[in-house]
Design an enzyme around this catalytic site. Structure first.
Site, PDB file in Angstrom:
ATOM      1  N   CYS A   1       0.859  -1.183   0.000  1.00  0.00           N
ATOM      2  CA  CYS A   1       0.000   0.000   0.000  1.00  0.00           C
ATOM      3  C   CYS A   1       0.896   1.234   0.000  1.00  0.00           C
ATOM      4  O   CYS A   1       1.659   1.453   0.955  1.00  0.00           O
ATOM      5  CB  CYS A   1      -0.898  -0.021   1.232  1.00  0.00           C
ATOM      6  SG  CYS A   1      -2.008   1.394   1.287  1.00  0.00           S
TER       7      CYS A   1
ATOM      8  N   CYS B   1      -3.438   6.932  -4.813  1.00  0.00           N
ATOM      9  CA  CYS B   1      -3.179   5.492  -4.739  1.00  0.00           C
ATOM     10  C   CYS B   1      -1.751   5.170  -5.210  1.00  0.00           C
ATOM     11  O   CYS B   1      -1.463   5.213  -6.410  1.00  0.00           O
ATOM     12  CB  CYS B   1      -4.196   4.688  -5.548  1.00  0.00           C
ATOM     13  SG  CYS B   1      -4.107   2.931  -5.177  1.00  0.00           S
TER      14      CYS B   1
END
Ligand code: PYC
Length: 312
Positions: free
Chosen positions: A92, A236
């Protein structure tokens, strides 16, 4: 009934608006091994802990958890396992930036380079001090280009399947306006696209990324649907890495050239890449952005509470 109260220390941060809840202490012992092996124990034996930390009533669908664990690679400052409202993330990007700023806030790191072990591999990073950090992500690659899918309620959509630490379907020709007012429709369209592309049997796509023109000076704006149905408030990190793989493989972005990716709320990551193996199409994405600590808290897990382990 006598309650057993478990105390879990967390620090909340956000990276370009996307939250990360870093678990500092109070988590189950996952035993020895690599971070990937510790993830397997977390998943199979302690999934209730994941739900308790990120889901309601203590969290919400947008929350991403980051559990600090001992790294097996002793060159790493920490191991980290990322999780969300429905499961686990191999890697992530926004969460890594959030963890770095959190480690800095705790005084556990000094400005300069550091390494973190994730289930997807070791990530090299750099804390600038303050709110800015950067990371070199795990290798990214384009898996399938110009995949055409028939999407109910949308029509024919073409996109790329790419890996950036998670699997993405990247779409330009979605016909939607990338604006905050249009988020309910973007959620519906991207959800339908994910269902249609996964019905085709590609590697299971967990995120869908819609692209449009920049609105605040970057190269592009995106909208990213996450696995549990929330949208990413940040651009992201793994999605931006997948985008670099798509651009690089098409010859649309040279190594070292900055790509500024805007999120749907206007926050940005600056990214670039170097080829790892040009022939094999693998590249190393480098991302930088800002994150801010916004809470220090102790979660109380009371096993007599009917919703102790989260609502979902
Ligand atoms: O930044 O890689 C990322 C990410 C994945 C899901 C939410 N953010």
């Amino acid at each position: 009934m006598t309650a057993t109260l478990q105390r879990v220390a967390v620090i909340d941060s956000h990276t370009g608006g996307e939250p990360t809840r870093t678990v500092i202490s109070g988590a189950p012992d996952l035993g020895p091994g690599t971070v990937a092996e510790q993830l397997a124990v977390f998943r199979s034996q302690h999934d209730d802990f994941r739900r308790a930390v990120v889901n309601e009533p203590r969290g919400h669908d947008v929350m991403v958890g980051a559990l600090l664990v001992p790294p097996s690679d002793t060159s790493c400052t920490a191991g980290v396992i990322f999780f969300n409202n429905v499961g686990y993330l191999g890697m992530c990007g926004h969460g890594t930036l959030g963890v770095i700023i959190t480690l800095g806030h705790l005084g556990r790191i000094q400005p300069g380079p550091l390494s973190l072990e994730t289930p997807a591999g070791v990530v090299q990073a750099h804390w600038e001090g303050g709110d800015r950090a950067s990371l070199t992500n795990v290798p990214a690659r384009l898996k399938a280009r110009d995949v055409t899918v028939q999407v109910p309620g949308v029509g024919v959509v073409t996109g790329d399947v790419a890996w950036g630490g998670n699997w993405f379907f990247l779409v330009n020709n979605h016909g939607q306006t990338l604006s905050r007012e249009n988020i309910p429709r973007l959620l519906e369209v991207s959800g339908n696209i994910r269902q249609a592309v996964n019905a085709q049997g590609h590697p299971k796509v967990d995120h869908v990324e819609l692209f449009g023109p920049p609105q605040s000076g970057g190269n592009s704006r995106n909208f990213v649907l996450c696995p549990g149905g929330a949208y990413d408030r940040s651009p992201c990190g793994t999605g931006t890495s997948a985008k670099l793989a798509s651009l690089a493989t098409r010859g649309l972005l040279e190594p070292g050239t900055p790509w500024v990716q805007e999120s749907i709320i206007g926050s940005t990551f600056t990214a670039s890449y170097t080829w790892l193996d040009r022939g094999a199409g693998t590249l190393l994405p480098c991302l930088s952005g800002t994150a801010h600590v916004c809470a220090e808290a102790t979660l109380l897990l009371d096993d007599t509470d009917p919703f102790c382990w989260g609502i979902r």
